[in-house]
Structures are given as structure tokens and as C-alpha cells.
Design an enzyme around this catalytic site. Sequence first.
Site, short mmCIF file in Angstrom:
data_model
loop_
_atom_site.label_atom_id
_atom_site.label_comp_id
_atom_site.label_asym_id
_atom_site.label_seq_id
_atom_site.Cartn_x
_atom_site.Cartn_y
_atom_site.Cartn_z
N CYS A 1 -19.50 -47.80 34.91
CA CYS A 1 -19.54 -47.09 36.46
C CYS A 1 -20.73 -46.17 36.47
CB CYS A 1 -18.08 -46.18 36.32
SG CYS A 1 -18.12 -45.15 37.65
N CYS B 1 -24.10 -48.96 41.86
CA CYS B 1 -22.66 -49.08 41.68
C CYS B 1 -22.16 -50.35 41.40
CB CYS B 1 -21.97 -48.51 43.10
SG CYS B 1 -20.09 -48.56 42.82
#
Length: 258
Positions: free
Chosen positions: A74, A183
Site C-alpha cells: 500500500c 496506488c
Amino acid sequence: MDNNQAIGIFDSGIGGTSIWKEIHHLLPNEKTIYLADSKNAPYGQKSKEEIIALSMKNTDFLLQMNCKLIVVACNTATTNAIKELREKYDVPFIGIEPAIKPAATNSKTQTIGILATQGTLNSDLFHRTVQKYESTKIIEQVGHGLVQLIESGKINSPEMTQLLHSYLNPMIEANIDYLVLGCSHYPYLIPQIKKILPNHIQIIDSGEAVAKQTQHLLQEKIGFNTQKNIETIFYTNTDPSVLKDILENKYEVTQIDF
């Protein structure tokens, strides 16, 4: 550290499976445990303190499973919490950052785009990285709403197409030749993005680099799995159907109260 333990991977949802796929492809003999904290997605709109707390909670869960290393799959958690994670725990961590370096280094137009969460773009780590490439114009765009649509299983929806056009068209007009996906959810949008971008604009994500770094760390410090039983375990704290779908129903997904 037992080299036959699993690699732990966590993300604020299903997006980090794009990283898991690269790791599994490069290291098919490694056991992996994936934790999707979809209940708290997206991390990109949370405070730094919240992101650190959630990252520690995820780490504690994976360490209870005796993971030998942890991949923070992440961008938002890496850029906001990896320093604190490394200070608190003995286990090795591998983070994921937007791949600005290859884009800035290879750009012919000296203009690149980055699509990322608010949490990543606001982070100190991201700002320090950007400062190294002052001769390159970097167009930053927050991907408002993209993670929520992916988590809802709406990757190919009209809403997604509309949002992507609104984020990418100004970058195309600004003459970018590289688009950095900041992302881990966003690689699932590459087929959609390719329909919008001209062919000369290259898309870069961090998955392959993270997999290679994982391989290097195992080789240098921890050791590879030598056992025959290759476990691949997936956990989520919301409805498992979207995660199952993104994994093409090839794996069981266990829903946990977490």
C-alpha cells in the site's frame, strides 16, 4: 527467523493483490498470507496517525501468523508508516512507493503524471522523492473515488470511465510521456487507462520492483522456503466476493472480524 514461514502482505483492501501476483509469479515456491483491510479502505483520506495505527494492527495480525517478512503493499501505508513500523518491529519490511525514478529518468518530454491517493501525495516521503527530480515537471492528481469503485467491484463501470477521463485528460494535454500509478489498487485499471491514453505514454507501477526486492531480501538475509506445501492464504474483513473475483475465484478467501 524461520525461512519456511510465509511472506505476509497487507493492504487497505484488494489492491495489494496486484503486488501479491508479482511476488507469487517471481517466487512461486513461497508461502504467502494476504490481509485485506477493506473495512478501512481507502487509507488515502485518513490522518497519518490513523494510517500508522492501522498498519501496526495489520502487522500484529501477520506476526501472529509467524510471517518471516512483511510487504506493505500500500503506497499510503508505506509513505506514512514504514519508518514507524521498522522502528517498532524486528521483522524485515518491504514498502511500495510510486516509481517516479524510472519515469523521471527516461522522460523525453520532461513531464510525467502521477495518479495517487491524497495520503501518498501529502506524505513527507513523497515530497522528498519529488525534490530529487526538479528538472522534471510532475503533474500530481489525486485519484478521488477510484479505490472505492474498485473495492465495490466497479472497475469497468461508466463512473470509473468518467473519473479516469477527468484525471487523465489534463495530463495528456500537458504532454506527459509517463504515467506513474501511485496506488496498488490502480494496476487493475490499466486496461481502462490504456483506452484513454495515447500509445506513446508509458504506464509504470511498482509491482515488479517490489517482487524483485522481496526476492533479494530472501536471498541475502532470510532464506527461501524449502518445504513442499505451498500455502496461499487470503483474509479480508468485509464481504469476500470482490477479493475472490479479483483472484478469478482461484483461491479461498476467509472473512475475519478484524
